[in-house]
Design an enzyme around this catalytic site. Structure first.
Site, PDB file in Angstrom:
ATOM      1  N   GLY A  29      20.062  41.448  -0.010  1.00  0.00           N
ATOM      2  CA  GLY A  29      19.118  40.361   0.266  1.00  0.00           C
ATOM      3  C   GLY A  29      17.691  40.701  -0.160  1.00  0.00           C
ATOM      4  O   GLY A  29      17.346  41.860  -0.390  1.00  0.00           O
ATOM      5  N   ARG A  33      11.245  38.615   4.870  1.00  0.00           N
ATOM      6  CA  ARG A  33      10.477  38.704   6.112  1.00  0.00           C
ATOM      7  C   ARG A  33       9.840  40.077   6.335  1.00  0.00           C
ATOM      8  O   ARG A  33       8.968  40.229   7.177  1.00  0.00           O
ATOM      9  CB  ARG A  33      11.390  38.342   7.303  1.00  0.00           C
ATOM     10  CG  ARG A  33      11.715  36.865   7.369  1.00  0.00           C
ATOM     11  CD  ARG A  33      12.865  36.575   8.330  1.00  0.00           C
ATOM     12  NE  ARG A  33      14.167  36.860   7.739  1.00  0.00           N
ATOM     13  CZ  ARG A  33      15.337  36.700   8.371  1.00  0.00           C
ATOM     14  NH1 ARG A  33      15.359  36.277   9.617  1.00  0.00           N
ATOM     15  NH2 ARG A  33      16.477  36.962   7.767  1.00  0.00           N
ATOM     16  N   THR A  96      25.625  35.606   2.648  1.00  0.00           N
ATOM     17  CA  THR A  96      26.371  36.787   3.097  1.00  0.00           C
ATOM     18  C   THR A  96      27.848  36.739   2.686  1.00  0.00           C
ATOM     19  O   THR A  96      28.452  37.780   2.415  1.00  0.00           O
ATOM     20  CB  THR A  96      26.264  36.945   4.629  1.00  0.00           C
ATOM     21  OG1 THR A  96      26.546  35.675   5.246  1.00  0.00           O
ATOM     22  CG2 THR A  96      24.882  37.384   5.050  1.00  0.00           C
ATOM     23  N   ARG A 349       1.863  75.355   4.105  1.00  0.00           N
ATOM     24  CA  ARG A 349       2.414  74.522   3.029  1.00  0.00           C
ATOM     25  C   ARG A 349       3.725  75.134   2.516  1.00  0.00           C
ATOM     26  O   ARG A 349       4.108  76.234   2.916  1.00  0.00           O
ATOM     27  CB  ARG A 349       1.358  74.359   1.941  1.00  0.00           C
ATOM     28  CG  ARG A 349       0.170  73.506   2.437  1.00  0.00           C
ATOM     29  CD  ARG A 349      -0.967  73.509   1.461  1.00  0.00           C
ATOM     30  NE  ARG A 349      -0.500  73.197   0.119  1.00  0.00           N
ATOM     31  CZ  ARG A 349      -1.117  73.599  -0.991  1.00  0.00           C
ATOM     32  NH1 ARG A 349      -2.222  74.325  -0.915  1.00  0.00           N
ATOM     33  NH2 ARG A 349      -0.627  73.277  -2.156  1.00  0.00           N
TER      34      ARG A 349
HETATM   35  C1  UD1 Z   1      23.071  36.990   9.640  1.00  0.00           C
HETATM   36  C2  UD1 Z   1      24.182  36.056  10.127  1.00  0.00           C
HETATM   37  C3  UD1 Z   1      23.861  35.600  11.531  1.00  0.00           C
HETATM   38  C4  UD1 Z   1      23.690  36.798  12.431  1.00  0.00           C
HETATM   39  C5  UD1 Z   1      22.667  37.763  11.871  1.00  0.00           C
HETATM   40  C6  UD1 Z   1      22.709  39.042  12.669  1.00  0.00           C
HETATM   41  C7  UD1 Z   1      25.033  34.868   8.174  1.00  0.00           C
HETATM   42  C8  UD1 Z   1      25.034  33.614   7.398  1.00  0.00           C
HETATM   43  N1  UD1 Z   1      24.252  34.923   9.254  1.00  0.00           N
HETATM   44  O1  UD1 Z   1      21.867  36.245   9.608  1.00  0.00           O
HETATM   45  O2  UD1 Z   1      24.909  34.788  12.030  1.00  0.00           O
HETATM   46  O3  UD1 Z   1      23.318  36.369  13.735  1.00  0.00           O
HETATM   47  O4  UD1 Z   1      22.981  38.095  10.516  1.00  0.00           O
HETATM   48  O5  UD1 Z   1      21.736  39.959  12.259  1.00  0.00           O
HETATM   49  O6  UD1 Z   1      25.773  35.772   7.839  1.00  0.00           O
HETATM   50  N2  UD1 Z   1      22.574  39.728   2.207  1.00  0.00           N
HETATM   51  C9  UD1 Z   1      23.091  40.002   0.969  1.00  0.00           C
HETATM   52  N3  UD1 Z   1      23.210  38.992   0.078  1.00  0.00           N
HETATM   53  C10 UD1 Z   1      22.846  37.717   0.352  1.00  0.00           C
HETATM   54  C11 UD1 Z   1      22.300  37.437   1.638  1.00  0.00           C
HETATM   55  C12 UD1 Z   1      22.182  38.486   2.544  1.00  0.00           C
HETATM   56  O7  UD1 Z   1      23.452  41.131   0.656  1.00  0.00           O
HETATM   57  O8  UD1 Z   1      22.998  36.863  -0.514  1.00  0.00           O
HETATM   58  C13 UD1 Z   1      22.458  40.842   3.152  1.00  0.00           C
HETATM   59  C14 UD1 Z   1      21.034  41.109   3.556  1.00  0.00           C
HETATM   60  O9  UD1 Z   1      20.475  42.086   2.707  1.00  0.00           O
HETATM   61  C15 UD1 Z   1      21.184  41.612   4.986  1.00  0.00           C
HETATM   62  C16 UD1 Z   1      22.458  40.960   5.464  1.00  0.00           C
HETATM   63  O10 UD1 Z   1      23.136  40.495   4.319  1.00  0.00           O
HETATM   64  O11 UD1 Z   1      21.382  42.999   5.039  1.00  0.00           O
HETATM   65  C17 UD1 Z   1      22.208  39.801   6.409  1.00  0.00           C
HETATM   66  O12 UD1 Z   1      21.371  38.865   5.767  1.00  0.00           O
HETATM   67  P1  UD1 Z   1      20.181  38.213   6.525  1.00  0.00           P
HETATM   68  O13 UD1 Z   1      19.482  37.287   5.614  1.00  0.00           O
HETATM   69  O14 UD1 Z   1      19.373  39.232   7.223  1.00  0.00           O
HETATM   70  O15 UD1 Z   1      21.007  37.335   7.580  1.00  0.00           O
HETATM   71  P2  UD1 Z   1      20.491  36.804   8.940  1.00  0.00           P
HETATM   72  O16 UD1 Z   1      19.615  35.638   8.726  1.00  0.00           O
HETATM   73  O17 UD1 Z   1      19.950  37.913   9.737  1.00  0.00           O
HETATM   74 CA    CA Z   2      19.444  40.165   9.369  1.00  0.00          CA
END
Ligand code: UD1
Ligand code: CA
Length: 482
Positions: A29, A33, A96, A349
């Site tokens: 991701g 934020r 995700t 050091r």
């Molecule tokens: C996600 C969950 C939410 C949960 C929360 C818990 C989904 C749709 N939502 O939301 O239900 O309550 O985690 O913390 O799954 N990522 C990718 N590729 C992408 C999008 C995200 O690798 O295309 C990775 C991000 O780097 C991150 C993780 O997935 O490590 C979660 O993504 P994030 O955007 O933080 O999801 P949340 O909004 O927290």
């Molecule tokens: Ca998250």
């Protein structure tokens, strides 16, 4: 039964050798934020990148194959997390669910359980992951998911139940007022049956407020298909804390430090003020050592028994023997034997090696310097690229001139030598055993053992000069005032 090394470390029983769990960690991701140039998976907590903690938890839970999904700043994330895991690339961050699909090429035929989790849950203990895996194996269910309860789970996906059974997860953005009022939320940590995960993902669409492919949608899809989804309550909400902002990063870091310090205290280390002491993961501290406030004991550090460290001390990647005393000082990539005293205000050091009972006092800087047992530099010195023999004493203000702007040169001082205060040793130079340097000497050539060297101007004494000078000046002043 085979036992994975991680599982032994965490004291967890082994999983039957025939069942091999895999894990997919999502770390592609944009982490908008965080408002950072550093990708979120690499923001450190207690000395390790955030996602490295998740990787360690997977290993300790006995996971065989770990695939980290990278995308945004993927090369940097790979470099930061290292070669001990496999990587899959998610080219566009489409949610995700899409992130998990990026690992299909590697794990599409995996028959065992597949953990799916985000790389931003650094506090997650291995035992929780192990519980998910074991429950999946025991129940043969399509998915086992962690759930947690919080008074205000704003931002998280909510767990919707009907007649007590989990039926779907609804994201904050897509939730009705009724769903938003639910306190049970989705930490986004699951153990899926491998084949069922892939077939559910095939049916996920982007028909939602974010226009993304949600991994969370697989839960509703599996339930609709009549598959079983087993919820497991998290041991604590803290364990599942997801880090999205630097506020949560600080919170997670604080909680992790508190946990580490608690372990040290229970093992017999005194931490005078745990709210003001920072100890990284894997740091070892001997019994009856006291850590005073304001100390940072960073990665790769090991402290012996009965030491007194701090206040205000930073030690990084160093080994400190038993019964050492380090006060208000910095120690980096150094090695200290038993009974060494350092500080206040010393700066050790890299490649400083101090033998038994060495003393390095206030405002002394050392670098690539070896002091044999009992040697001392008690005040105001710079000792670089040097060897100091046993029991030698370096007076206040001893300086090794080790650098000519292009090359470094070595100073060798034998044992039981006496280096008078404010001596300047212009390297390369060797001072023999038992030699004596007169205070204030600038030494530009080697001094044999047991010799005395004096290298300074003789003072010129002018008797009565000052008295006459002042008398004359006073007379001139009186003349002007008349
Ligand atoms: C996600 C969950 C939410 C949960 C929360 C818990 C989904 C749709 N939502 O939301 O239900 O309550 O985690 O913390 O799954 N990522 C990718 N590729 C992408 C999008 C995200 O690798 O295309 C990775 C991000 O780097 C991150 C993780 O997935 O490590 C979660 O993504 P994030 O955007 O933080 O999801 P949340 O909004 O927290
Ligand atoms: Ca998250």
């Amino acid at each position: 039964m085979s036992v994975s090394p991680g599982a032994v470390e965490a004291g967890l029983p082994s999983i039957p050798a025939t069942i091999r769990p895999a894990a997919i960690i999502m770390a592609a991701g944009k982490s908008t934020r965080m408002k950072s140039k550093t990708p979120k998976p690499l923001h450190p907590l207690c000395g390790l990148p955030m996602t490295a903690h998740v990787i360690r938890a997977c290993r300790a839970a006995g996971v065989d194959r770990i695939v980290v999904v990278v995308g945004h700043e993927g090369d940097a994330v790979k470099a930061g997390l290292g070669p001990d895991v496999e990587y899959a690339v998610q080219k566009q961050q489409r949610g995700t669910g899409d992130a998990i699909l990026a690992a299909r090429e590697l794990l599409g035929l995996w028959s065992g359980p597949i953990l799916a989790l985000a790389g931003d849950v650094p506090l997650l203990p291995a035992s929780s992951l192990r519980k998910l895996i074991e429950t999946q194996i025991e129940t043969g269910s399509a998915a086992v998911m962690l759930t947690a309860i919080m008074d205000d789970p704003t931002g998280y996906g909510r767990v919707v139940r009907e007649a007590g059974r989990v039926v779907r997860i609804v994201e904050q953005k897509d939730a009705s007022a009724d769903v938003l009022a639910l306190k049970e939320w989705n930490p986004s940590i699951y153990a899926f049956d491998g084949p069922k995960l892939w077939s559910a993902l095939d049916r996920v669409d982007s028909n939602n407020a974010a226009g993304e492919l949600y991994l969370t949608s697989t839960i509703g899809i599996l339930v609709e298909q009549g598959e079983s989804v087993v919820p497991i309550p998290a041991a604590s909400s803290q364990d599942a804390l997801g880090v999205n902002t630097r506020v949560e990063l600080a919170e997670a870091d604080g909680l992790m430090h508190a946990r580490l310090l608690r372990e040290h205290m229970l093992a017999g280390v005194s931490i005078v003020d745990p709210t003001n002491t920072y100890v990284d993961v894997d740091v070892t501290i001997g019994q009856d050592t006291v850590i005073e406030p304001g100390c940072f004991l960073l990665r790769g550090t090991s402290i012996g028994e009965e030491c007194r460290i701090g206040p205000g001390t930073r030690i990084e990647a160093s080994t400190v023997g038993p019964r050492c005393r380090i006060l208000l000082s910095q120690v980096v990539e150094s090695w200290l034997d038993e009974g060494v005293k350092v500080g206040p205000f010393a700066n050790l050091r890299p490649k400083t090696r101090l033998g038994r009972n060495v003393k390095i006092g206030d405002f002394v800087e050392t670098k690539n310097a070896v002091f044999a047992a009992g040697a001392q530099a008690s005040h105001l010195s710079y000792i670089g690229d040097a060897e100091v023999g046993e029991g030698s004493n370096l007076g206040a203000g001893t300086i090794t001139c080790n650098y000519d702007g292009y090359h470094k040169f070595k100073t060798v001082i034998g044992s039981h030598a006496f280096i008078g205060s404010h001596s300047t040793l212009v390297a390369p130079v060797t001072i023999g055993d038992g030699a004596f340097l007169a205070a204030g000497s600038a030494i530009t050539c080697s001094v044999p053992a047991d010799a005395m060297a004096i290298a300074r101007c003789r003072p010129t004494i002018k008797e009565r000069w000052a008295a006459e000078y002042h008398a004359q000046k006073r007379a001139e002043k009186a003349q002007k005032e008349v």
